[in-house]
Design an enzyme around this catalytic site. Sequence first.
Site, short mmCIF file in Angstrom:
data_model
loop_
_atom_site.label_atom_id
_atom_site.label_comp_id
_atom_site.label_asym_id
_atom_site.label_seq_id
_atom_site.Cartn_x
_atom_site.Cartn_y
_atom_site.Cartn_z
N TYR A 32 34.20 40.35 24.94
CA TYR A 32 33.14 39.70 24.74
C TYR A 32 32.88 38.27 25.44
O TYR A 32 32.81 37.20 24.80
CB TYR A 32 32.67 39.56 23.06
CG TYR A 32 31.13 39.96 22.93
CD1 TYR A 32 30.66 41.13 23.13
CD2 TYR A 32 30.21 38.78 22.76
CE1 TYR A 32 29.08 41.12 23.00
CE2 TYR A 32 29.07 39.01 22.76
CZ TYR A 32 28.52 40.14 22.70
OH TYR A 32 27.02 40.33 22.44
N LEU A 33 33.34 38.28 26.76
CA LEU A 33 33.82 37.05 27.28
C LEU A 33 32.62 36.28 27.40
O LEU A 33 31.35 36.67 27.44
CB LEU A 33 34.38 37.56 28.67
CG LEU A 33 35.44 38.48 28.68
CD1 LEU A 33 35.84 38.81 30.10
CD2 LEU A 33 36.58 38.04 27.84
N HIS A 34 33.06 34.95 27.45
CA HIS A 34 32.20 33.77 27.54
C HIS A 34 32.54 32.67 28.43
O HIS A 34 33.94 33.08 29.01
CB HIS A 34 31.70 33.26 26.21
CG HIS A 34 32.89 32.71 25.28
ND1 HIS A 34 33.82 31.94 25.77
CD2 HIS A 34 33.13 33.44 24.20
CE1 HIS A 34 34.63 31.75 24.73
NE2 HIS A 34 34.30 32.70 23.62
N GLY A 36 34.23 30.00 28.09
CA GLY A 36 35.63 29.63 27.61
C GLY A 36 36.75 30.55 28.42
O GLY A 36 37.73 30.05 28.93
N HIS A 37 36.54 31.87 28.06
CA HIS A 37 37.51 32.80 28.78
C HIS A 37 37.27 32.41 30.43
O HIS A 37 38.33 32.52 31.04
CB HIS A 37 36.95 34.12 28.34
CG HIS A 37 36.90 34.37 27.17
ND1 HIS A 37 35.61 34.89 26.08
CD2 HIS A 37 37.89 34.73 26.22
CE1 HIS A 37 36.13 35.15 25.12
NE2 HIS A 37 37.48 35.14 25.02
N GLY A 147 43.41 28.96 25.47
CA GLY A 147 42.45 27.95 25.12
C GLY A 147 43.00 27.03 24.12
O GLY A 147 43.82 27.52 23.23
N LYS A 149 41.09 25.62 22.18
CA LYS A 149 40.19 25.99 21.04
C LYS A 149 40.99 26.75 19.91
O LYS A 149 40.58 26.23 18.77
CB LYS A 149 39.24 26.97 21.44
CG LYS A 149 38.32 27.78 20.51
CD LYS A 149 37.02 27.41 20.25
CE LYS A 149 36.59 28.06 18.89
NZ LYS A 149 36.74 29.44 19.08
N ASP A 150 42.06 27.50 20.20
CA ASP A 150 42.84 28.08 19.25
C ASP A 150 44.34 27.21 19.50
O ASP A 150 45.26 27.69 19.89
CB ASP A 150 43.10 29.53 19.58
CG ASP A 150 41.89 30.30 19.44
OD1 ASP A 150 41.42 30.66 18.37
OD2 ASP A 150 41.12 30.35 20.27
N GLN A 153 47.47 28.65 17.77
CA GLN A 153 48.04 29.57 18.64
C GLN A 153 48.57 29.50 19.66
O GLN A 153 49.59 29.84 20.13
CB GLN A 153 46.61 30.65 19.12
CG GLN A 153 47.07 31.77 20.02
CD GLN A 153 45.72 32.61 19.94
OE1 GLN A 153 45.39 33.42 19.30
NE2 GLN A 153 45.00 32.50 21.29
P1 AMP Z 1 39.86 35.36 22.26
O1 AMP Z 1 39.03 36.36 23.01
O2 AMP Z 1 38.90 34.68 21.17
O3 AMP Z 1 40.75 35.84 21.44
O4 AMP Z 1 40.04 34.25 22.93
C1 AMP Z 1 41.05 34.48 24.16
C2 AMP Z 1 41.34 33.32 24.80
O5 AMP Z 1 40.42 32.36 25.18
C3 AMP Z 1 42.22 32.49 23.94
O6 AMP Z 1 43.29 31.67 24.41
C4 AMP Z 1 41.17 31.30 23.39
O7 AMP Z 1 41.95 30.03 22.82
C5 AMP Z 1 40.40 31.19 24.64
N1 AMP Z 1 39.10 30.49 24.34
C6 AMP Z 1 38.05 31.16 23.20
N2 AMP Z 1 37.07 30.27 23.16
C7 AMP Z 1 37.34 29.16 24.01
C8 AMP Z 1 36.73 27.96 24.45
N3 AMP Z 1 35.39 27.72 23.78
N4 AMP Z 1 37.31 27.17 25.25
C9 AMP Z 1 38.63 27.64 25.79
N5 AMP Z 1 39.17 28.54 25.50
C10 AMP Z 1 38.69 29.40 24.70
#
Ligand code: AMP
Length: 281
Positions: A32-34, A36-37, A147, A149-150, A153
Amino acid sequence: MRIVSSIAEVKDAVAQWRTSGHTVALVPTMGYLHAGHESLMDAARAACGKVVVSVFVNPIQFGPNEDYDSYPRDLDHDAAICETHGVDLIFHPEVQEMYPEGFATYVSADALAETLCGASRPGHFRGVCTVVNKLFNIVQPNMAFFGQKDAQQLAIIKRMVRDLNMNVQVVGCPIVREEDGLAKSSRNTYLSTEERQAALVLSRAVKKGYAAVEAGERNAAKLKQLMSDVLSAEPLARIDYLEVVDGLTMQPIDTINESVLVAMAVYIGNTRLIDNFIFEE
Ligand code: AMP
């Protein structure tokens, strides 16, 4: 760009790239990429010859009452984004491929995983470390992108790589936000219009906190009070945690010194959102 679902196909593709002398980057995601990804993909693209994005909603990092079933999924949308960002391969395995019958080995991160999100979500980081370890073994990337953001993690993955002598360079990338400040998240789609507005309280608290530390505030309790006042002013917000921790150990600190992480998880209605800032002197 190829989309593959088996571990064998990933290993074959990577082996061929290696023979041709390419370096390989991995961007682990739950899809569900955005934007940030996308920022991680762009950093990966700039750093390595080949880029792998994994799209896998990892069941073992979700607690029994969490949103594993309702987590948004849309592979076509994700594939279109990856294609635009020059990704070479998407790894999109079924749960059975990653956790076949009899799966029994896990990686956990001890003290680093017991505070912040680890305290609210028992077992979460054990699930994260295990899946990231598997992805590292499957892809054997030179570099992997995560990211800020986490933030917890990222700290835990960096520690895992160091502690277990893994041959991968972990790169942290800054938080990407909506124009109004809300940190991009796949979970933002859960928010109603009213909640979406209320969710701005997280980035407001981050901004206020960061400004206070920059202006010289070094007392963690005072900083937390300042930020929780901002959060409490929003009726739809319920604080899960708000902590000031050492940026490496993730343990609470009283006095802000070299490297600090100020992190929060806040429920807006039923949606749990996270945000943070790091401050380094
Ligand atoms: P997720 O799909 O939420 O597990 O995130 C996958 C990767 O994308 C992880 O390393 C997150 O930290 C990073 N990520 C998610 N949201 C953001 C954001 N707003 N800014 C930067 N990295 C992000």
